[in-house]
Every structure is written in C-alpha cells, then in structure tokens.
Design an enzyme around this catalytic site. Structure first.
Site, PDB file in Angstrom:
ATOM      1  N   LYS A   9      36.136  49.244  47.068  1.00  0.00           N
ATOM      2  CA  LYS A   9      37.426  50.582  46.872  1.00  0.00           C
ATOM      3  C   LYS A   9      37.988  49.999  45.823  1.00  0.00           C
ATOM      4  CE  LYS A   9      38.665  47.248  50.096  1.00  0.00           C
ATOM      5  NZ  LYS A   9      37.754  46.452  50.345  1.00  0.00           N
ATOM      6  N   ARG A  84      43.986  44.161  56.096  1.00  0.00           N
ATOM      7  CA  ARG A  84      42.931  43.523  56.286  1.00  0.00           C
ATOM      8  C   ARG A  84      42.970  42.914  57.923  1.00  0.00           C
ATOM      9  NH1 ARG A  84      41.368  42.322  50.284  1.00  0.00           N
ATOM     10  NH2 ARG A  84      39.338  41.664  50.198  1.00  0.00           N
ATOM     11  N   ARG A 121      28.627  41.859  40.296  1.00  0.00           N
ATOM     12  CA  ARG A 121      29.795  42.981  39.474  1.00  0.00           C
ATOM     13  C   ARG A 121      30.911  41.566  38.853  1.00  0.00           C
ATOM     14  NH1 ARG A 121      34.454  43.976  44.277  1.00  0.00           N
ATOM     15  NH2 ARG A 121      34.700  41.706  44.941  1.00  0.00           N
ATOM     16  N   ARG A 148      34.351  37.287  39.371  1.00  0.00           N
ATOM     17  CA  ARG A 148      34.976  36.621  40.096  1.00  0.00           C
ATOM     18  C   ARG A 148      34.476  35.158  41.340  1.00  0.00           C
ATOM     19  NH1 ARG A 148      37.630  40.999  44.009  1.00  0.00           N
ATOM     20  NH2 ARG A 148      37.823  39.579  45.809  1.00  0.00           N
ATOM     21  N   ARG A 159      33.017  35.524  52.592  1.00  0.00           N
ATOM     22  CA  ARG A 159      33.585  37.017  53.155  1.00  0.00           C
ATOM     23  C   ARG A 159      33.506  38.130  53.973  1.00  0.00           C
ATOM     24  NH1 ARG A 159      34.035  38.268  47.295  1.00  0.00           N
ATOM     25  NH2 ARG A 159      35.104  40.140  47.253  1.00  0.00           N
TER      26      ARG A 159
HETATM   27  P1  AMP Z   1      40.449  41.711  46.684  1.00  0.00           P
HETATM   28  O1  AMP Z   1      40.176  41.238  45.828  1.00  0.00           O
HETATM   29  O2  AMP Z   1      41.069  42.900  47.371  1.00  0.00           O
HETATM   30  O3  AMP Z   1      38.747  41.144  47.470  1.00  0.00           O
HETATM   31  O4  AMP Z   1      40.743  39.489  47.426  1.00  0.00           O
HETATM   32  C1  AMP Z   1      40.771  38.218  47.263  1.00  0.00           C
HETATM   33  C2  AMP Z   1      41.160  37.575  48.440  1.00  0.00           C
HETATM   34  O5  AMP Z   1      42.298  37.946  48.225  1.00  0.00           O
HETATM   35  C3  AMP Z   1      40.043  37.759  49.845  1.00  0.00           C
HETATM   36  O6  AMP Z   1      39.319  37.609  49.934  1.00  0.00           O
HETATM   37  C4  AMP Z   1      41.637  37.364  50.640  1.00  0.00           C
HETATM   38  O7  AMP Z   1      42.174  35.740  49.508  1.00  0.00           O
HETATM   39  C5  AMP Z   1      42.971  37.100  49.424  1.00  0.00           C
HETATM   40  N1  AMP Z   1      43.523  38.725  50.108  1.00  0.00           N
HETATM   41  C6  AMP Z   1      43.821  39.779  49.218  1.00  0.00           C
HETATM   42  N2  AMP Z   1      44.591  40.313  50.068  1.00  0.00           N
HETATM   43  C7  AMP Z   1      44.349  40.196  50.792  1.00  0.00           C
HETATM   44  C8  AMP Z   1      45.242  40.880  52.609  1.00  0.00           C
HETATM   45  N3  AMP Z   1      45.676  41.700  52.329  1.00  0.00           N
HETATM   46  N4  AMP Z   1      45.199  39.714  53.699  1.00  0.00           N
HETATM   47  C9  AMP Z   1      44.652  38.110  53.391  1.00  0.00           C
HETATM   48  N5  AMP Z   1      44.309  37.909  52.261  1.00  0.00           N
HETATM   49  C10 AMP Z   1      43.677  38.780  51.310  1.00  0.00           C
END
Ligand code: AMP
Length: 207
Positions: A9, A84, A121, A148, A159
């Site tokens: 994404k 999400r 990654r 990360r 996750r």
């Molecule tokens: P990402 O970089 O999109 O994978 O987001 C990293 C982390 O941020 C996720 O595992 C969640 O803990 C938090 N996070 C990001 N976007 C959301 C969302 N839309 N709703 C809830 N938590 C989020």
C-alpha cells in the site's frame, strides 16, 4: 488504498500520489512522526502501535479530518492505512460528503508473500517512504533506511490477525460499491502500479 500489512500500500500509494500530483496521506506515518517528535505525547498510542494493534478510532479520524482540510488535499489525495475499521470507513463517508467519488482499490496478496515481505522491508526514517529496492538510502529524500519496530515476527503475526478481524470487513463494506476495484498485488511493482492506474481510470471514466 486497502490491503493487509505488506501488500505494498505505502509504495503504491506513494507512486500513485506522485504520478497524480496529490498528497499521500498515511495515518501510520503521521502517528510515527508524532511519537518521534514527542516521545511522551501519548504513551497509550505508542504501546498500541508497538504491539501491532489499532490506535483509537477517534485519534485517527481526527488526524484524517485535519489533514483533508489542508489546501493541498483539495483536488484529491491517496489514503494509505485508513480506514482500518468499519467505524473509520463510516466516518470517512461523512468526511467526504461533498467530495465523492471515493475510489477504493484493494491490493490482494497471499499470506506467505506478506510474511516474507514484512520481514525484509525497510522504510525511510526521514520521510516514511518504503524502500522500493535494496538500497543504502531513501531514493525519495536520501534519508537513512531502517526496519520498522513493528515488523518484528511476533508483532507481524499480531498485525495480520488484527487485519483479518478489524479490517477485512471493510473490503466487504466497499465491495458492493461501483467505485470498488481489486488488484493482484502479487506481481512486480510496475505491473501492480499499472493495474491500479487502470482500475482508478475505469472508475473515474465510468462517471
Ligand atoms: P501503518 O504504517 O499503516 O502500517 O501503521 C502503523 C501502525 O499505526 C498500525 O499498526 C497501527 O498501530 C497504527 N495505525 C495506522 N493507521 C491506523 C488506523 N487507520 N487505525 C488505527 N491504527 C492505525
């Protein structure tokens, strides 16, 4: 742009946003930057992210509401990592009341590929863009590339579990709409980008 963690994404949202000259809005990036800027800001959100769980709907909906009101998002934007939950998807419909169409692209990738990708990654510590190849520094801004913290094997499993439970139902929520498309994410990056571009064109062209 929808898809499980590791579906691509971030990379695809970045490419699409750059090609269309619109901002990529990543709630994960905003949250990571906020905690970097102020480690004490929200201990609960921090612990939640480290464990691979979802931050409160109110927090992320607030982030998106404020970001969508900025001038550079007026002509369009790509959302990466939001919504999400069903609650967030419903809130987004309200936020976009007079700004339709909301084109929804779901990137589909088998679990085995996801696990492999997540464990190898790297992202840029400065701008948050995922590295698109094995490089020493970020190709977008020259910043250092790091793994990360939440790509650790145990957190990755959590996750993916959270994705199945909380986020998979959103795909079904959007699937009935004429603005929904799904794309095969288990192909070379350029092929995925081309499919996304045609998918979006097929929605916008049909209107
Ligand atoms: P990402 O970089 O999109 O994978 O987001 C990293 C982390 O941020 C996720 O595992 C969640 O803990 C938090 N996070 C990001 N976007 C959301 C969302 N839309 N709703 C809830 N938590 C989020």
């Amino acid at each position: 742009m929808l898809g499980p963690p590791g579906a691509g994404k971030g990379t695809q949202a970045g490419r699409f946003a750059q090609a269309r000259q619109v901002p990529r809005i990543s709630t994960g990036d905003v949250l990571r930057q906020a905690r970097q800027a102020n480690p004490d800001l929200d201990k609960q959100a921090r612990a939640t992210m480290d464990a691979g769980r979802l931050v409160d709907d109110d927090v992320v909906i607030g982030i998106v509401r404020r970001r969508l009101a900025e001038p550079d998002a007026r002509e369009g934007f790509v959302l990466d990592g939001f919504p999400r939950t069903l609650n967030q998807a419903e809130a987004l419909d309200h936020l976009l009341d007079d700004r339709q169409p909301l084109v929804v692209v779901d990137i589909e990738v088998p679990d085995t590929t996801l696990l492999e990708r997540l464990q190898t990654r790297r992202i840029c510590a400065k701008c948050g863009m995922p590295a698109t190849a094995v490089l020493a520094v970020c190709s977008a801004c020259g910043g250092p590339l790091i793994a990360r913290g939440d790509d650790d094997a145990r957190v990755v499993r959590e996750r993916l579990r959270v994705y199945e439970q909380e986020s998979r139902p959103i795909v079904e929520f959007y699937r009935r709409r004429s603005t929904f498309r799904s794309v095969d994410g288990d192909q070379p990056q350029d092929a995925v980008a081309a499919d996304i571009s045609s998918a979006v064109a097929s929605v916008l062209g049909a209107r």
